[in-house]
Structure formats: structure tokens, C-alpha cells
Design a protein around this motif. Structure first.
Motif, PDB file in Angstrom:
ATOM      1  N   LYS B 108       3.264 -11.040  17.983  1.00  0.00           N
ATOM      2  CA  LYS B 108       4.352 -11.108  16.964  1.00  0.00           C
ATOM      3  C   LYS B 108       3.570 -11.052  15.581  1.00  0.00           C
ATOM      4  O   LYS B 108       4.208 -10.372  14.736  1.00  0.00           O
ATOM      5  CB  LYS B 108       5.095 -12.470  17.118  1.00  0.00           C
ATOM      6  N   ALA B 155      11.262  -6.167  18.193  1.00  0.00           N
ATOM      7  CA  ALA B 155      10.076  -6.663  19.012  1.00  0.00           C
ATOM      8  C   ALA B 155       9.639  -8.003  18.533  1.00  0.00           C
ATOM      9  O   ALA B 155       9.017  -8.796  19.161  1.00  0.00           O
ATOM     10  CB  ALA B 155       9.119  -5.467  19.017  1.00  0.00           C
ATOM     11  N   THR B 159       9.130 -10.950  20.858  1.00  0.00           N
ATOM     12  CA  THR B 159       7.894 -11.592  21.172  1.00  0.00           C
ATOM     13  C   THR B 159       7.973 -13.009  20.484  1.00  0.00           C
ATOM     14  O   THR B 159       7.255 -13.986  21.303  1.00  0.00           O
ATOM     15  CB  THR B 159       6.755 -10.962  20.456  1.00  0.00           C
TER      16      THR B 159
END
Lengths: 143, 166, 164
Positions: B108, B155, B159
């Protein structure tokens, strides 16, 4: 465009090249089909967010001692259920009902904690995506 | 509390044991409040970025120019970013000693760096000419940046969610 | 929500979600459950973004040169997509363990707030169409402000379902 690709590529490489020592998981996942009751001496308490941890020294029939971690909800949730840090001290005997971790480690999801004064509190971490609390109520009668 | 055999990197330990991080970690209300703001930040920041990116791709708000959409919504994005940075920074500091080696946290952070670089590069180059983009569509480099932005921010959200499970 | 000895039809229906194939699958798969939660959050970004920008436009905070009715219409499909993703993922999340939500005192309020939010949002559209009438302009702004507050409330209650 080439410069962008190069710089972004470097950033991505740097992010995945970081060491990944995943042997210690932050939140172990639990198995609804493996309930367990632990009775043990409280050796330490982590009264923290996002989870609390109660470390118990459990003695088996042969007298062998193992240390287990019981994961509970954060301080806010515990306090709203009438469970405060001062209700327990190191050395107390606790009874913890919960579920075993899928990983097989000595950590359980503490659904119910019986305190030294006999009170029972829910230790469970709500909304954690783990197994539902099947012990919450008896099987419902067929309509 | 550190398990036997595990050594926290010194700079993480400094952050983890700082007064702010310790207060947040042991708090009844502060930590959940930060978690709440972090979710609202998703709404503010990712939501507005998504609309700007979708406009650059010609999917939404086609009646307005990309320049106007960008100009109108970038302030909202900035407010969202500040909310995310402050809440996320505090949440990270409070848990840093336990999650610094979490693979999802590491990915992340990498993605956040990636997203930030994408924004900086985009604003330094393609975005400057936004007022002169043809009505039919934005230049290819702008569209590529928009797609990258959508994918990377999605994303980041995913994450971020997975950190709690592993 | 009360636990009664003889469960209502609604309670049985709600809890029976847990007996579905997908419900049982999600209950047993951490990664899949987390994936559905992630979808719920991505849906929140789309729904929240579309609703917020629509409402802020009506309140003349953004897109001040545009006709709010046209912005609202242009963002409506995105809002519907976001809402659909959230409803579908939400039902899936419940199916992974309905009892937990049935017993949670915040879940009912969340659904009620969601109902109010949807009503307010949908009420806005016909009224904001009459942007040339001052009364409609004022009413639109009131609804838009209320809408933002109610959507935030839904999100906050939703987050706190998992915190109490």
C-alpha cells in the motif's frame, strides 16, 4: 512518456523489494469449526487498538505450560460492554472461550471472557469478517 | 509489546512509542474516530479523483471541459488528501510496531508513492496543456495517466482493507 | 433487533441468507470476504463521489458556471452504479454471517439512514430541474445539504457497525 515509465517502474520495484517477514501476522484468522476453552493465568495485557490481547499461561494435564494469546476487541468496544482495564490484573485466572486460528498458532479469537469475579464479558471483535458468533443464541425453532 | 526474537527497526520503534502513537493506540474514542475519518476520506479523495479521471477518459460529465472538471474538483481532492494523510499517518504510527512487516501495508505504501508520483508527473507535464485539449478527447498520455490513477487508487483501497487480515 | 422465541418471517428470511452457497463460501474464505469488503469501499467511492459532487454543485460550491440539473443528470448513472455495487456487496457481506448483523443495534439504523439518503437524493432531481424558480433553488439547496449529511451518517454508522 519514457521518463514517466522509468520513474514509476522504479517506485514499484522499490515497493515490492521491501523485506516481507510475514511470520508474525497482525490479525490471525479463525476457524468457526474449532471452538476452544482456555483456562490460564494472565501474564500480560495489551489494552490496545485495533485489538486487545490477553496472554494466558495454560497448564495441561501433564503440568506442561504453554502461553496463548487471546485477541479481543479494542478498548472502546470493551469499555462499552462494561469491561475495563482495571477489572483484571496480571496473575488472575481467566476463562476464555473462543476459536482457534486457521494458521494453527497459539492465538484465539476471544469471544467470551470470564473474569475473576465470575462476570462474563464478550471479548469478540465485531465485524472482523471472521466466523459468526454461533454461541450467541440457541438454534432457532423451525417456523 | 514485542514478541521474543522480533526486532523492530529503530525508526519504527521511535514512531510506535511516541506519545501521540501511544495515546491513539490505547484510546477508546480517538482510534475509532480516526478510522471513521479514514473511510470518509475515501469518499472525498478517491471519489473526486475518480470523477476527474473518468472525465479525462471521456466517460462522464462530457458537457463540461476537462479543464473545468479538474479546476472544480481538485480542491475537493486536496481536502480529502489532507484527511487521509492525517488519519492514515496517525493510524499507521499507532500500529507501526506491529504492522511494519505486513506485506499489504508495504505494498500500500509503495502504491501511494506510485500514485503521488503519477500525480506530480501528470501535473508537471500533460495537465499543463489541459485548456487546449481537443473537444474529441484528451491526449493519449493524459488518458494513460487517468487509467493508471484509477487502477492505483483502487489498489490502495483494496490493499488497505487487507492489512487487517494478514 | 429483538431475539424472539418464535422468529418472524423477516428474521428467518434475513438469517437464511447465511445458508446460501455464496454465504457459506464467504464465511469460510477470509480472502474472499475481504475482497467483498473492498468492493463495498470502492462502491462507496463512486456513490459518495457522485452524490457529493451533485450536492456540492447544487450548493454552488463546485461547477458554479454549470446548470446544476445537467450536472445532476450527468452524474446520476455513476451514482446508480456506485449504489448498486454497495447494495450487492452489502447483501453478500451479510450472507457471510447474518446473525452478527441481526444482533447489532446499529445495523437497523444504518439501513434506515440509507433509506432516507436515497429518498433525499432522488427527491432532489425533479426539484432541481426547475432551477429558474427561486423557491425550487432554495429547496434544492436545503435537500442537497441534508443529502450530504445523511450520506455521511450512513457511512459513519456503517463503519461503527464493526466497532461496537
Amino acid at each position: 512518456m519514457k521518463l514517466r515509465a522509468l520513474v514509476l517502474g522504479l517506485a514499484l520495484t522499490a515497493s515490492v523489494a521491501a523485506p516481507a517477514s510475514a511470520h508474525h501476522s497482525f490479525a490471525a484468522m479463525y476457524d468457526a469449526n474449532r471452538p476452544i476453552r482456555l483456562v490460564g493465568r494472565l501474564t500480560s495485557v495489551e489494552w490496545t487498538n485495533p485489538h486487545s490481547y490477553f496472554h494466558l499461561e495454560v497448564r495441561d494435564a501433564q503440568g506442561r505450560v504453554t502461553t496463548w494469546a487471546c485477541e479481543g476487541a479494542g478498548p472502546g468496544a470493551l469499555s462499552r460492554r462494561g469491561f475495563s482495564r482495571s477489572d483484571i490484573s496480571v496473575g488472575d485466572t481467566l476463562v476464555v472461550d473462543g476459536y482457534l486460528a486457521k494458521s494453527g498458532g497459539r492465538i484465539i479469537d476471544a469471544r467470551r471472557i470470564t473474569l475473576p469475579d465470575g462476570r462474563s464479558v464478550s471479548g469478540g471483535t465485531p465485524g472482523d469478517g471472521g466466523p459468526g458468533d454461533a454461541a450467541a443464541r440457541a438454534p432457532r425453532p423451525q417456523a | 509489546m514485542i514478541q521474543a526474537g522480533e526486532a523492530i527497526p529503530p525508526f519504527i520503534s521511535v514512531i510506535y512509542n511516541s506519545p501521540l502513537a501511544t495515546h491513539v493506540r490505547e484510546s477508546e474514542i480517538t482510534f475509532p474516530l480516526l478510522q471513521t475519518f479514514h473511510v470518509l476520506g475515501i469518499l472525498l479523495m478517491v471519489g473526486s479523483i475518480a470523477i476527474v479521471d473518468l472525465r479525462i477518459l471521456g466517460v462522464v460529465l462530457k458537457e463540461r471541459t476537462a479543464a473545468e472538471v479538474g479546476k472544480s474538483l481538485l480542491p475537493v481532492t486536496w481536502v480529502g488528501f489532507i484527511v487521509m494523510f492525517l488519519s492514515g499517518g496517525s493510524l499507521f504510527a499507532a500500529q507501526s510496531g506491529k504492522i511494519y512487516d505486513n506485506i499489504f501495508l508495504q505494498v500500500k505504501l509503495g502504491l501511494l508513492l506510485f500514485a503521488a508520483l503519477n500525480v506530480v508527473i501528470f501535473h508537471a507535464t500533460t495537465y499543463r496543456s489541459i485548456a487546449s485539449w481537443p473537444v474529441e478527447g484528451a491526449p493519449r498520455s493524459a488518458k494513460a495517466a487517468a487509467v493508471l490513477s484509477l487502477v492505483v487508487w483502487a489498489a490502495v483501497v483494496v490493499t488497505g482493507r487487507y492489512i487487517a487480515y494478514y | 433487533m429483538l431475539i424472539t422465541e418464535t422468529p418472524s418471517v423477516f428474521e428467518n428470511l434475513f438469517l437464511s441468507l447465511g445458508d446460501t452457497g455464496v454465504g457459506l463460501f464467504l464465511a469460510g474464505s477470509t480472502a474472499s470476504f475481504a475482497a467483498v469488503e473492498s468492493l463495498h469501499l470502492l462502491g462507496l467511492a463512486l456513490l459518495g463521489g457522485a452524490a457529493l459532487v451533485t450536492d456540492l454543485t447544487v450548493l454552488r460550491v463546485v461547477f458554479r458556471r454549470a446548470d446544476p440539473a445537467r450536472i445532476a443528470a450527468a452524474l446520476f448513472p455513476l451514482l446508480l452504479i456506485g449504489l448498486s455495487i454497495m447494495v450487492v456487496s452489502g447483501v453478500l457481506l451479510v450472507s457471510a454471517g447474518p446473525l452478527k448483523y441481526w444482533l447489532n443495534p446499529l445495523f437497523g439504523p444504518k439501513l434506515l439512514a440509507l433509506l432516507f439518503a436515497v429518498v433525499a437524493q432522488f427527491l432532489l432531481y425533479p426539484i432541481v430541474l426547475k432551477w429558474n424558480v427561486q423557491k425550487s433553488v432554495n429547496l434544492s439547496k436545503v435537500i442537497a445539504a441534508a443529502s450530504i449529511l445523511i450520506w455521511i451518517t450512513v457511512a459513519v454508522i456503517g463503519r461503527w457497525v464493526g466497532l461496537i
